[in-house]
Design a protein around this motif. Structure first.
Motif, PDB file in Angstrom:
ATOM      1  N   MET A   1      38.343 -39.504  29.998  1.00 46.16           N
ATOM      2  CA  MET A   1      38.117 -40.864  30.439  1.00 46.16           C
ATOM      3  C   MET A   1      36.646 -41.014  30.816  1.00 46.16           C
ATOM      4  SD  MET A   1      40.246 -42.810  33.293  1.00 46.16           S
ATOM      5  CE  MET A   1      39.586 -44.167  34.137  1.00 46.16           C
ATOM      6  N   ASP A   2      35.996 -42.022  30.289  1.00 47.04           N
ATOM      7  CA  ASP A   2      34.587 -42.265  30.559  1.00 47.04           C
ATOM      8  C   ASP A   2      34.417 -43.110  31.815  1.00 47.04           C
ATOM      9  OD1 ASP A   2      33.838 -40.901  28.270  1.00 47.04           O
ATOM     10  OD2 ASP A   2      34.001 -42.710  27.028  1.00 47.04           O
ATOM     11  N   ILE A   3      33.345 -42.814  32.548  1.00 50.94           N
ATOM     12  CA  ILE A   3      33.010 -43.605  33.728  1.00 50.94           C
ATOM     13  C   ILE A   3      32.029 -44.689  33.295  1.00 50.94           C
ATOM     14  CG2 ILE A   3      31.920 -43.587  35.985  1.00 50.94           C
ATOM     15  CD1 ILE A   3      32.880 -40.725  36.317  1.00 50.94           C
ATOM     16  N   LEU A   4      32.407 -45.948  33.487  1.00 46.64           N
ATOM     17  CA  LEU A   4      31.559 -47.055  33.059  1.00 46.64           C
ATOM     18  C   LEU A   4      30.439 -47.329  34.053  1.00 46.64           C
ATOM     19  CD1 LEU A   4      34.257 -49.520  31.716  1.00 46.64           C
ATOM     20  CD2 LEU A   4      32.756 -48.008  30.413  1.00 46.64           C
ATOM     21  N   ALA A   5      30.743 -47.247  35.324  1.00 46.23           N
ATOM     22  CA  ALA A   5      29.741 -47.528  36.341  1.00 46.23           C
ATOM     23  C   ALA A   5      30.059 -46.694  37.567  1.00 46.23           C
ATOM     24  CB  ALA A   5      29.740 -49.002  36.706  1.00 46.23           C
ATOM     25  N   GLU A   6      29.025 -46.255  38.216  1.00 47.42           N
ATOM     26  CA  GLU A   6      29.203 -45.475  39.429  1.00 47.42           C
ATOM     27  C   GLU A   6      28.539 -46.215  40.582  1.00 47.42           C
ATOM     28  OE1 GLU A   6      27.857 -41.199  41.268  1.00 47.42           O
ATOM     29  OE2 GLU A   6      28.032 -41.420  39.117  1.00 47.42           O
TER      30      GLU A   6
END
Length: 74
Positions: A1-6
Motif C-alpha cells: 500500500m502506497d502512502i499518498l501524503a504524510e
C-alpha cells in the motif's frame, strides 16, 4: 500500500488555519455591510468608515490571539 501524503509537524498549525477562517469571514462581512451602508446613505460615509476600521481592528485581534495561543499552551 502506497502512502499518498504524510502529515508531519505541529497540530497547532492546523488550528491556526481554522482560527483564521472566522476573522476572514468577519472582515468580509464588515466591509460588505459598510459598502452597503455607504451606498444607502452617502452622507454617513465618514462615520461608517471609522466604525469599519474599529470593527476590523477588533476582528483582527481574534486572529492574533489565534496565532499566539499555540506559543503559550504546551
Amino acid at each position: 500500500m502506497d502512502i499518498l501524503a504524510e502529515v508531519s509537524g505541529s497540530l497547532s498549525t492546523v488550528g491556526y488555519g481554522l482560527a483564521a477562517i472566522g476573522p476572514g469571514i468577519g472582515v468580509g462581512i464588515v466591509i460588505g455591510k459598510t459598502i452597503e451602508g455607504t451606498a444607502r446613505q452617502p452622507e454617513l460615509a465618514g462615520q461608517l468608515r471609522g466604525n469599519m476600521f474599529l470593527g476590523i481592528a477588533l476582528i483582527e485581534a481574534l486572529a492574533l490571539i489565534g496565532i499566539a495561543t499555540p506559543f503559550f499552551l504546551p
